[in-house]
Design a protein around this motif. Structure first.
Motif, PDB file in Angstrom:
ATOM      1  N   GLN A  60       0.705  -1.336  -0.047  1.00 12.84           N
ATOM      2  CA  GLN A  60      -0.214   0.132   0.154  1.00 12.84           C
ATOM      3  C   GLN A  60       0.766   1.683  -0.225  1.00 12.84           C
ATOM      4  N   ALA A  61       1.594   1.335   0.787  1.00 12.89           N
ATOM      5  CA  ALA A  61       2.991   2.578   0.532  1.00 12.89           C
ATOM      6  C   ALA A  61       3.731   2.501  -0.562  1.00 12.89           C
ATOM      7  N   ASP A  62       3.706   1.934  -1.490  1.00 14.04           N
ATOM      8  CA  ASP A  62       4.266   1.721  -2.191  1.00 14.04           C
ATOM      9  C   ASP A  62       3.193   2.903  -3.766  1.00 14.04           C
ATOM     10  N   LEU A  63       1.363   2.254  -3.292  1.00 10.27           N
ATOM     11  CA  LEU A  63       0.747   2.785  -4.354  1.00 10.27           C
ATOM     12  C   LEU A  63       0.594   3.738  -3.503  1.00 10.27           C
ATOM     13  N   ASP A  64       0.548   4.438  -2.336  1.00  9.38           N
ATOM     14  CA  ASP A  64       0.219   5.755  -2.034  1.00  9.38           C
ATOM     15  C   ASP A  64       1.596   6.927  -2.405  1.00  9.38           C
ATOM     16  N   ALA A  65       2.731   6.309  -2.571  1.00  7.09           N
ATOM     17  CA  ALA A  65       3.820   6.745  -3.196  1.00  7.09           C
ATOM     18  C   ALA A  65       3.582   7.308  -4.735  1.00  7.09           C
ATOM     19  N   HIS A  66       3.064   6.553  -5.672  1.00  5.35           N
ATOM     20  CA  HIS A  66       2.657   6.710  -6.876  1.00  5.35           C
ATOM     21  C   HIS A  66       2.272   7.890  -7.213  1.00  5.35           C
ATOM     22  N   MET A  67       0.544   7.828  -6.814  1.00  4.42           N
ATOM     23  CA  MET A  67      -0.507   8.913  -6.370  1.00  4.42           C
ATOM     24  C   MET A  67       0.066   9.915  -6.213  1.00  4.42           C
ATOM     25  N   GLN A  68       1.296  10.109  -5.510  1.00  2.00           N
ATOM     26  CA  GLN A  68       1.751  11.440  -5.170  1.00  2.00           C
ATOM     27  C   GLN A  68       3.511  11.395  -6.160  1.00  2.00           C
ATOM     28  N   MET A  69       3.174  10.796  -7.425  1.00  2.00           N
ATOM     29  CA  MET A  69       4.506  11.531  -8.129  1.00  2.00           C
ATOM     30  C   MET A  69       3.735  12.866  -8.864  1.00  2.00           C
ATOM     31  N   PRO A  70       4.750  13.340  -9.624  1.00  2.00           N
ATOM     32  CA  PRO A  70       4.910  14.557 -10.523  1.00  2.00           C
ATOM     33  C   PRO A  70       4.514  13.701 -12.260  1.00  2.00           C
ATOM     34  N   HIS A  71       4.655  13.168 -12.100  1.00  5.08           N
ATOM     35  CA  HIS A  71       4.200  12.865 -13.372  1.00  5.08           C
ATOM     36  C   HIS A  71       2.385  12.263 -13.625  1.00  5.08           C
ATOM     37  N   LEU A  72       1.934  12.205 -12.962  1.00  5.75           N
ATOM     38  CA  LEU A  72      -0.156  11.838 -12.640  1.00  5.75           C
ATOM     39  C   LEU A  72      -0.092  13.591 -12.899  1.00  5.75           C
ATOM     40  N   LYS A  73       0.633  14.781 -12.956  1.00  5.66           N
ATOM     41  CA  LYS A  73       0.099  15.752 -12.539  1.00  5.66           C
ATOM     42  C   LYS A  73      -1.059  16.507 -14.362  1.00  5.66           C
ATOM     43  N   PRO A  74      -0.109  16.048 -14.740  1.00  7.25           N
ATOM     44  CA  PRO A  74      -1.114  15.912 -16.378  1.00  7.25           C
ATOM     45  C   PRO A  74      -2.005  15.572 -16.203  1.00  7.25           C
ATOM     46  N   LEU A  75      -2.391  14.750 -15.907  1.00 10.18           N
ATOM     47  CA  LEU A  75      -3.701  14.517 -15.720  1.00 10.18           C
ATOM     48  C   LEU A  75      -4.394  14.166 -15.083  1.00 10.18           C
ATOM     49  N   LEU A  76      -4.045  14.839 -13.240  1.00 12.34           N
ATOM     50  CA  LEU A  76      -4.952  14.934 -12.588  1.00 12.34           C
ATOM     51  C   LEU A  76      -5.496  16.392 -12.398  1.00 12.34           C
ATOM     52  N   SER A  77      -4.516  17.018 -13.045  1.00 12.95           N
ATOM     53  CA  SER A  77      -4.728  18.221 -13.357  1.00 12.95           C
ATOM     54  C   SER A  77      -6.170  19.390 -14.368  1.00 12.95           C
ATOM     55  N   GLN A  78      -6.624  17.964 -14.755  1.00 11.27           N
ATOM     56  CA  GLN A  78      -7.391  18.372 -16.098  1.00 11.27           C
ATOM     57  C   GLN A  78      -8.484  16.934 -15.867  1.00 11.27           C
ATOM     58  N   ILE A  79      -8.487  16.367 -14.874  1.00  8.34           N
ATOM     59  CA  ILE A  79     -10.098  15.372 -14.516  1.00  8.34           C
ATOM     60  C   ILE A  79     -11.147  15.865 -15.058  1.00  8.34           C
ATOM     61  N   ASP A  80     -11.610  17.613 -14.935  1.00  9.39           N
ATOM     62  CA  ASP A  80     -12.882  17.535 -14.885  1.00  9.39           C
ATOM     63  C   ASP A  80     -12.866  17.822 -16.370  1.00  9.39           C
ATOM     64  N   ARG A  81     -12.080  18.280 -16.809  1.00 12.00           N
ATOM     65  CA  ARG A  81     -12.034  18.716 -18.580  1.00 12.00           C
ATOM     66  C   ARG A  81     -12.676  17.433 -19.224  1.00 12.00           C
ATOM     67  N   LEU A  82     -11.676  16.549 -18.659  1.00  8.70           N
ATOM     68  CA  LEU A  82     -12.005  15.233 -19.424  1.00  8.70           C
ATOM     69  C   LEU A  82     -12.323  14.020 -19.240  1.00  8.70           C
ATOM     70  N   LEU A  83     -13.015  13.826 -18.283  1.00  9.84           N
ATOM     71  CA  LEU A  83     -13.988  12.808 -17.458  1.00  9.84           C
ATOM     72  C   LEU A  83     -15.268  13.036 -17.955  1.00  9.84           C
ATOM     73  N   ALA A  84     -15.969  11.756 -18.191  1.00 11.26           N
ATOM     74  CA  ALA A  84     -17.663  11.988 -18.366  1.00 11.26           C
ATOM     75  C   ALA A  84     -18.059  11.654 -16.559  1.00 11.26           C
ATOM     76  N   LYS A  85     -17.205  10.634 -16.174  1.00 14.12           N
ATOM     77  CA  LYS A  85     -17.819  10.311 -14.854  1.00 14.12           C
ATOM     78  C   LYS A  85     -16.600  10.163 -13.879  1.00 14.12           C
TER      79      LYS A  85
END
Length: 99
Positions: A60-85
């Motif tokens: 779980q610690a590895d998964l938690d660290a993954h969720m903080q990775m900088p390479h996720l920021k371009p995706l996470l910053s646009q979630i509302d625009r991109l996702l239908a749900k």
């Protein structure tokens, strides 16, 4: 204990290509992360707007660290625009031994 995640992401039809590119860009850096056993990216055979990730992490610690990775920021910053749900995330605990 191995942690498995099945994440389902549904694009708005007009943002499908943008989302596909952003999700595909996550594969290589995520696979290189410590604790990542596998990180597999799929598209639904019946609906090209639905993407599914199948992931296994050493802890779980590895998964938690993954969720903080900088390479996720371009995706996470646009979630509302991109996702239908909202993203559907199912967390599982693996009980069979890894092959």
């Amino acid at each position: 204990m191995t942690v498995t995640v099945i994440g389902t992401v549904t694009a708005r039809p007009q943002t499908r290509e943008d989302l596909h590119r952003l999700l595909a860009d996550q594969v290589a850096p995520t696979r290189a992360e410590p604790g990542c056993i596998n990180y597999d990216f799929h598209v639904d055979a019946a609906d090209p707007c639905v993407f599914v990730f199948y992931e296994n992490w050493k802890s779980q610690a590895d998964l938690d660290a993954h969720m903080q990775m900088p390479h996720l920021k371009p995706l996470l910053s646009q979630i509302d625009r991109l996702l239908a749900k909202p993203i559907d995330i199912r967390r599982l605990t693996m009980i069979s031994p890894l092959a």
